[in-house]
Each structure stands twice: as structure tokens, then as C-alpha cells.
Design an enzyme around this catalytic site. Sequence first.
Site, PDB file in Angstrom:
ATOM      1  N   HIS A   1      15.654  -1.375  -8.539  1.00 59.99           N
ATOM      2  CA  HIS A   1      14.131  -1.243  -8.868  1.00 59.99           C
ATOM      3  C   HIS A   1      13.785  -0.262  -9.335  1.00 59.99           C
ATOM      4  CE1 HIS A   1      13.572  -5.569  -7.677  1.00 59.99           C
ATOM      5  NE2 HIS A   1      14.344  -5.436  -6.733  1.00 59.99           N
TER       6      HIS A   1
ATOM      7  N   ASP B   1       0.617  -1.359   0.044  1.00 59.76           N
ATOM      8  CA  ASP B   1      -0.120  -0.040   0.131  1.00 59.76           C
ATOM      9  C   ASP B   1       0.802   1.269  -0.025  1.00 59.76           C
ATOM     10  OD1 ASP B   1      -2.746  -0.862  -0.320  1.00 59.76           O
ATOM     11  OD2 ASP B   1      -2.731  -1.243   1.943  1.00 59.76           O
TER      12      ASP B   1
ATOM     13  N   CYS C   1      16.846  -6.349 -11.634  1.00 62.06           N
ATOM     14  CA  CYS C   1      17.373  -6.949 -10.408  1.00 62.06           C
ATOM     15  C   CYS C   1      17.684  -8.681 -10.856  1.00 62.06           C
ATOM     16  CB  CYS C   1      16.529  -6.948  -9.195  1.00 62.06           C
ATOM     17  SG  CYS C   1      17.189  -7.277  -7.557  1.00 62.06           S
TER      18      CYS C   1
ATOM     19  N   GLU D   1      10.817   0.576 -10.893  1.00 60.92           N
ATOM     20  CA  GLU D   1       9.465   0.511 -10.716  1.00 60.92           C
ATOM     21  C   GLU D   1       8.789   1.069  -9.671  1.00 60.92           C
ATOM     22  OE1 GLU D   1      11.390  -2.303 -10.335  1.00 60.92           O
ATOM     23  OE2 GLU D   1      10.358  -3.678  -9.478  1.00 60.92           O
TER      24      GLU D   1
ATOM     25  N   THR E   1     -27.636  -3.124   3.111  1.00 68.17           N
ATOM     26  CA  THR E   1     -27.193  -2.180   4.008  1.00 68.17           C
ATOM     27  C   THR E   1     -26.692  -2.832   5.212  1.00 68.17           C
ATOM     28  OG1 THR E   1     -28.958  -1.062   4.947  1.00 68.17           O
ATOM     29  CG2 THR E   1     -28.286  -0.050   3.081  1.00 68.17           C
TER      30      THR E   1
HETATM   31  N1  GLN Z   1      17.581 -12.795  -5.745  1.00 66.49           N
HETATM   32  C1  GLN Z   1      18.078 -11.810  -6.167  1.00 66.49           C
HETATM   33  C2  GLN Z   1      19.306 -11.182  -5.208  1.00 66.49           C
HETATM   34  O1  GLN Z   1      18.877 -11.276  -3.893  1.00 66.49           O
HETATM   35  C3  GLN Z   1      17.547 -10.605  -6.719  1.00 66.49           C
HETATM   36  C4  GLN Z   1      16.762  -9.872  -5.780  1.00 66.49           C
HETATM   37  C5  GLN Z   1      15.641  -9.160  -6.629  1.00 66.49           C
HETATM   38  O2  GLN Z   1      15.226  -9.558  -7.663  1.00 66.49           O
HETATM   39  N2  GLN Z   1      14.695  -8.380  -5.807  1.00 66.49           N
HETATM   40  O3  GLN Z   1      20.237 -10.612  -5.469  1.00 66.49           O
END
Ligand code: GLN
Length: 545
Positions: A517, A71, A383, A519, A187
Site C-alpha cells: 500500500h 487519524d 494490493c 498510499e 455558544t
Molecule cells: N483481500 C486481499 C488479501 O487479503 C487484498 C487485501 C488488500 O487489498 N489490502 O490479500
Amino acid sequence: MARYIFITGGVVSSLGKGLMAASLAALLQARGYKVRIRKFDPYLNVDPGTMSPYQHGEVYVTDDGAETDLDLGHYERFTGVSARQSDNITSGRVYRDIITKERRGDYLGATVQVIPHVTDAIKQFALDDQDDLDFILCEIGGTVGDIESLPFMEAIRQLRNDLDPLQTLSVHVTLVPYIAAAGELKTKPTQHSVRELASLGIKPDVLLCRAEHPIPDSERQKIANFCNVRKQAVIPALDAPSIYSVPLQYHREGLDEEVLRGFGITDAPAPDLTSWNDVTDRYFNPEGEVTIGVVGKYVGLPDAYKSLNEALVHGGLANRVKVNIKWIDAEIFEEKDESEIVAALEPMHGILVPGGFGERGSEGKIASVRFARERGVPFFGICLGMQMACVEGARSAGISAASSTEFGDTAEPVVGIISEWMSEEGLEQREEGGDLGGTMRLGAYEAKLGSNSHTSRIYDGATTISERHRHRYEVNSAYIEPLEAQGLVFAGMSPDGLLPEIVERPDHPWFVGVQFHPELKSRPFDPHPLFAGFIEAALAQSRLV
Ligand code: GLN
């Protein structure tokens, strides 16, 4: 001092309280107020970091390295306010802190109890770290009536007495189900839920009623009468065509106005909803579409890739195209022969291998990297996806045993455990077999970009970037040389030059792997440049096929 909005849920879980909190915060922000949203999670894990994505969806990571509830991702995406460690608390963390203090003898012989010790800790968490905020929205996880959430409800009840009467407000999210056989909205569940909440000493000021069908005026009045609120405070929250229409929809139903009224604010500036109008306009009026294949492990549960899903949509908003996401189970690829993999991936305009943990599906991910590399299809590795891009590169350079030590012992550890790195706190050290919780390289770290790199151009010429990390393994720098000889360029490194952060292929239309990451930092109003660039490349690819 900030005003507090406590958001609880009733009747059933999964009502979208997080989205509701994020939308209300966005509306208050659009009126010029400074907001922050906090999540109270009643479960006993210290944080969701060790939970399976199937249990809990994605683990959202903050700049300051907290592993939090997903969230918080909604909160950031809707308000643009970066979340912090102090924005998510769990019962597990409260108890851990209390028990540590108790063992140290800090309670000076007192009996340690839920009330006041646990409730005080929860109240303190709500009150801490306020800056100069106008509103703090506190969302309580779970559903009213859960045993686990009782101390949180009690803490809210007390806070409402501790603070000024015009300083707190309670919003209760409920469900008004439609019974098809009777052709009626019901309700009663809302009435029961409000009664349950009242029995805990909390009287809701605003009811947000989730419904699949419009709630007639008569039913709104009925809910108001039975639940002890005024009719205008019964806000219908009908299913929305997109999460991005939710703030505008709630505004039309009068949510922000009613909330402000509850605080006695009658002269608030009108909201500036320009950016929300722009986002919804782009979302509902695309000028084209692309299909992206996401080859991952947790594809059965979209919540496991929540931020990724949103960031791809944002990449589409940046290019005014609709992004169709095809979730592909990497493991299935492991049993398929080459022609079946080709048939599955050929319709894709871009291939993305997301983050993940463990060996399962890794060969399918590597096969997808190979397909994208050989066919010149835009590829984005995040990653674990970047790590697999390097393993694939090594194998194609003739290092056939190339693998990651995450998957077991290997003679060619192209990816290995990070044993040391520098953080703001100093040198961090880890070894194989240590604790799993909270021990990864977590949060924002800088990377230096090669000045002539494709990635630096994507980041508008930046030479230093900061992105969020969550990983335990890294690409082994001993393999940089053979990988570069094979065509991979290490376009981004940690500032000390030791940890690979970004790889790219200059001989490919769009091939980028990142150890972080991106994203997590993408917003609908401010799509992340890597996602905007990836979707742009996918659009070019769609015109070729
Ligand atoms: N498993 C991998 C690591 O620990 C990649 C982790 C991930 O993709 N967040 O480095």
C-alpha cells in the site's frame, strides 16, 4: 521529559479532531520541536483491523505492523513522523491485556478495577516510548460525555496531577453552530461541553471552536467568560477550503502561540512554514487537471480510501495538476455490458483498482483492468488491485477459470492464501479458517526490484524498497511463467524471491500492480513516487484524448 497536550472533543463527533491534532503538531514541528501524536480509541475492538470500512473508514497500517485508526494517517502526512504500534490504543486492547494478566495471577489476589487498573494502563500507554520528544499530543476519540471514554478522561485528569503543572495542557474542540433563522452563532453547546468536561475534573486551557461563520469578538469574549479561559485561548476554527490550509489558518488564529503560552514558553522560535506555503501554493494554483477513475467497493464512503485519496492529491501536487477522482462502484460494472463499461471508463486519464476484501465487485475490477490494458490507459493496481491484474492477465492468456481462493474454491488459484512467510520475528504461518484479527502479513517488508524495471526507475533507481503491507492472499508463483508469457513482468519480489510484490507491463504506457500500500507512505511534501509517476502518466494520457 516531554510535554503533553490532551485533545478532547465536545458537542458532536466528526469535528476533525484528528486533523486539528495533526495541524497543531505540524505547527510545533515548524518551530523546531520534536513531536509525536497518539490516539486513544474508547471502543472495545482490540484494533480496527476487523471493522468494516463503512463503520470506521480506512484501517491505517504502520511500519511496525499495527492496524490503526485512520487519524494516524493524518498525523503521518502532516508531520512526516512514522507512527508506531505504541501510538494507538483502544479500550479493547487495555482490557485484553488486563484480563490476560488477571488470568495469569499477576494481580496477586487484588480486585481488578477500572480505577486504578484500567486508568493506570492508559496512563502508562501515554507515558511509554517517549524518545527525546518535546511534545506528545494525545487525541481522545469520541465526544465528552460518552460512557466509553470515561476511563480515558479519568486517566488524563490524574496525569495532569501526576505531572508538573507546566507539563500538560488541555485543548477542547467544540462546535459553534450557526442558526440560519436567527442569523446567529450559538455558544451554548460549547458552554455545556466545557461544563461536562469540567465535571470530569478537566479544565480546558484552549478552546478550538469549529464554525461555518466568523466568530465575532463579542462571542469569543462570551465563550471565554462562560468557559473560564482567556479570550485569546478561544481559537476560531472556520471551515477550510482544503485540509492543507488548516495549519496555516490555525497559525493565523494564534493556536500554536496560545498553546506554547500555556506551557509558559514565550521564547519559541518563529515557525518555518515554507513547506506548508509551497503545498498550498501547488494545491490552489494547479496548471492542469486529470481525472482518475477509482474502481472499488467502498466508494460511497471516501473515508474508506482516505490515504489513497490523499496520495492521489499528492501525485497531483508533484505534477502541479488538480486530480479529479471519480469513484466508480465495481459492482455496478458487473451488471453492465461492455459498451457501458467503455462509456464509463473512456473519460478517465488513469484507472486505479485499490485494495479491498471479498468477492463482491471483483468481476467489475477485472473488467476495468482489461479496459486499461487493452486501451493503453495508465493503470495502477494496489494490493487486491494487483491481484486482479494478475487474474485478468491469466484469463487473457487462456486460463479462463483464473480466480482467487479468497472468492471460494477455484481450479485455477492464480491468487491463493499465503501460508508461510519470513518476518523479523521469524517464520510466520497461516492457514485457511484461522483468526481474522491481526493475522495478515502486516507492516513494512522489503521488496527487491528488477534492475531494469520500470518500477525501479520510478523509485529513482532503487533496487530494494520497503513498503507497508496488509494482505492474506498472494499471487501464486506457480502462475508466474504463463503470466510472463502473456506480457506481465514480475518486477519486484520479496527478498527470498518467493512472494510477488510488483507486476508491470513493459508494452504499456504505465501499468503497475503492487502487493503493498504505497498510499500509506505518501506525504504532501514528499509525494510517493508511484503516485507522482501515475499522475504524470495520466497527464500524458489527458493530452492524447
Ligand atoms: N483481500 C486481499 C488479501 O487479503 C487484498 C487485501 C488488500 O487489498 N489490502 O490479500
